[in-house]
Design an enzyme around this catalytic site. Structure first.
Site, PDB file in Angstrom:
ATOM      1  N   GLU A   1       0.825  -1.208   0.000  1.00  0.00           N
ATOM      2  CA  GLU A   1       0.000   0.000   0.000  1.00  0.00           C
ATOM      3  C   GLU A   1       0.861   1.260   0.000  1.00  0.00           C
ATOM      4  OE1 GLU A   1      -4.104  -1.360   2.060  1.00  0.00           O
ATOM      5  OE2 GLU A   1      -2.453  -1.109   3.456  1.00  0.00           O
TER       6      GLU A   1
ATOM      7  N   CYS B   1       3.503   8.449   1.598  1.00  0.00           N
ATOM      8  CA  CYS B   1       4.011   7.494   2.570  1.00  0.00           C
ATOM      9  C   CYS B   1       4.161   6.163   1.812  1.00  0.00           C
ATOM     10  CB  CYS B   1       2.976   7.402   3.694  1.00  0.00           C
ATOM     11  SG  CYS B   1       3.344   6.195   4.945  1.00  0.00           S
TER      12      CYS B   1
ATOM     13  N   CYS C   1      -1.158   5.625  10.172  1.00  0.00           N
ATOM     14  CA  CYS C   1       0.098   5.015  10.613  1.00  0.00           C
ATOM     15  C   CYS C   1      -0.153   3.653  11.231  1.00  0.00           C
ATOM     16  CB  CYS C   1       0.741   5.863  11.696  1.00  0.00           C
ATOM     17  SG  CYS C   1       1.385   7.393  11.111  1.00  0.00           S
TER      18      CYS C   1
ATOM     19  N   CYS D   1       6.490  -7.169   6.979  1.00  0.00           N
ATOM     20  CA  CYS D   1       7.590  -6.663   7.801  1.00  0.00           C
ATOM     21  C   CYS D   1       7.967  -7.747   8.801  1.00  0.00           C
ATOM     22  CB  CYS D   1       7.155  -5.409   8.552  1.00  0.00           C
ATOM     23  SG  CYS D   1       8.489  -4.627   9.497  1.00  0.00           S
TER      24      CYS D   1
ATOM     25  N   CYS E   1       6.424  -5.598  15.582  1.00  0.00           N
ATOM     26  CA  CYS E   1       5.892  -4.696  16.610  1.00  0.00           C
ATOM     27  C   CYS E   1       4.406  -5.024  16.757  1.00  0.00           C
ATOM     28  CB  CYS E   1       6.075  -3.236  16.208  1.00  0.00           C
ATOM     29  SG  CYS E   1       7.801  -2.808  15.870  1.00  0.00           S
TER      30      CYS E   1
ATOM     31  N   CYS F   1       1.424  -2.811  15.364  1.00  0.00           N
ATOM     32  CA  CYS F   1       1.460  -2.414  13.948  1.00  0.00           C
ATOM     33  C   CYS F   1       0.849  -3.517  13.079  1.00  0.00           C
ATOM     34  CB  CYS F   1       2.908  -2.157  13.546  1.00  0.00           C
ATOM     35  SG  CYS F   1       3.125  -1.882  11.784  1.00  0.00           S
TER      36      CYS F   1
END
Ligand code: SAH
Length: 351
Positions: free
Chosen positions: A87, A100, A334, A107, A111, A114
């Site tokens: 994205e 962004c 975010c 990933c 975390c 996230c």
């Protein structure tokens, strides 16, 4: 086949073998300065345009486009040639637009708060997949602002999916293209990292002084080990030391990102520890309202608590800004980027 922005000049010269030499520059500038499709390079003969469009296909295929905030936030879900999905989010502000971008599909940093981290790692993005996100967004930003596509007003932040310093070679080549070929100044490029110390050290040796953002979220090792697991490998003291070196050598202000989690990292003691680290690193602090994600139950701090945390930081002499929340309703905020694993119908819309 090599994608449009994965091709380097040598490959382009090969594809243009037999053409006058200036064609390489014409095509390169059309791609990088105007973000043009080869089909629309009207300074080339027609047959060459369609040959190039076929030989240099885009890397990003649109799955869905979502718009929110009255047109000021746009999110694209792209499918890549191997089926991976990423994205990109474009946000318009009064004076500039910010894109962004993703540096990886998924990933590996895990975390917990996230959404990308919850889904795990798929693969690194190529140089062309990274560059194309920016150049397509810049064309769209120019349409929105009524400017021309090579206007340099776009800011680029590596705050989409993935950890850019875990894919530094490709990320750096992409940065060189964005800077040298697309004309985006180093101060408009920001790498955001979870805190990979060797990656920060490598950045120090790079010639361009791009901005550095560090996703801190906790200012003591006990809490940070929980929130940002890679902290166990490179704890806070090592991280701060690397940031200090970066600042001294590159002369660029570093910023700390801090997602506000209710009762977890928004207490007066957190403000004191954070202000102390910010003073050591001479960092600016960005407070991000925590965005909801499917695999994480703690909730965000209420607005009044974010305000008092910011005020407390101010009293302690730290420099903090509360980040505006954009695109929450389209899962574009975010930490919310998590490409759907479900195949969806492809929406045909050219950008
Ligand atoms: N891997 C890089 C860049 C991607 S995330 C990094 O960690 O910096 C971009 C920013 O969004 C980071 O500061 C990240 O910590 C933050 N973020 C992740 N999940 C979030 C959430 N649920 N709410 C608010 N911010 C979040």
């Amino acid at each position: 086949m090599t994608s449009r922005y994965d091709a380097d000049r040598d490959l382009l010269a090969e594809l243009l073998d037999g053409e006058p030499r200036y064609r390489v520059d014409q095509v390169w500038e059309g791609l990088y300065l105007r973000g043009a499709d080869p089909q629309d390079l009207t300074n080339l003969p027609k047959s060459l345009r369609s040959d190039l469009a076929e030989l240099l296909p885009p890397a990003l295929h649109l799955v869905t486009e979502s718009v929110s905030d009255g047109g000021r936030t746009v999110k694209w879900l792209w499918q890549l040639d191997d089926g991976a999905r990423i994205e990109t989010v474009l946000m318009h502000y009064p004076k500039r637009s910010t894109v962004c971008i993703s540096s990886q599909a998924g990933c590996a940093m895990a975390c917990g708060f996230c959404a990308t981290g919850q889904a795990g790692f798929e693969r690194h993005l190529t140089v062309g997949e990274i560059v194309e996100q920016v150049l397509r967004a810049r064309v769209r930003a120019a349409e929105h602002r009524g400017g021309n596509p090579s206007s340099r007003s776009i800011n680029v932040v590596f705050m989409g999916m993935g950890e850019p310093l875990a894919n530094l070679d490709r990320v750096w080549t992409a940065i060189e293209r964005l800077h040298g070929d697309a004309g985006i100044g180093a101060r408009h490029l920001t790498i955001s990292t979870v805190g990979l110390v060797p990656g920060i050290q490598q950045l120090i040796d790079k010639p361009l002084p791009v901005n550095l953002a560090v996703s801190l979220h906790a200012a003591n090792d006990k809490l940070r080990n929980e929130l940002v697991p890679i902290n166990k490998r490179w704890p806070i003291d090592e991280l701060i030391f690397a940031i200090q070196q970066h600042r001294e050598i590159k002369g660029r202000r570093v910023s700390f990102e801090w997602a506000m989690i209710n009762g977890v990292n928004d207490r007066p003691s957190d403000a004191r520890e954070l202000a102390d680290l910010a003073a050591r690193a001479r960092a600016h602090i960005n407070l991000i309202p925590l965005n909801p994600t499917p695999g994480w139950s703690p909730v965000g701090s209420p607005p009044a608590r974010i305000d008092s945390f910011a005020a407390e930081l101010g009293r302690l002499g730290a420099n903090a800004t509360i980040r505006a929340n954009r695109g929450t309703d389209i899962d574009a905020a975010c930490g919310q980027l998590r490409a759907s694993q479900q195949p969806r119908p492809v929406a045909i819309r050219s950008l």
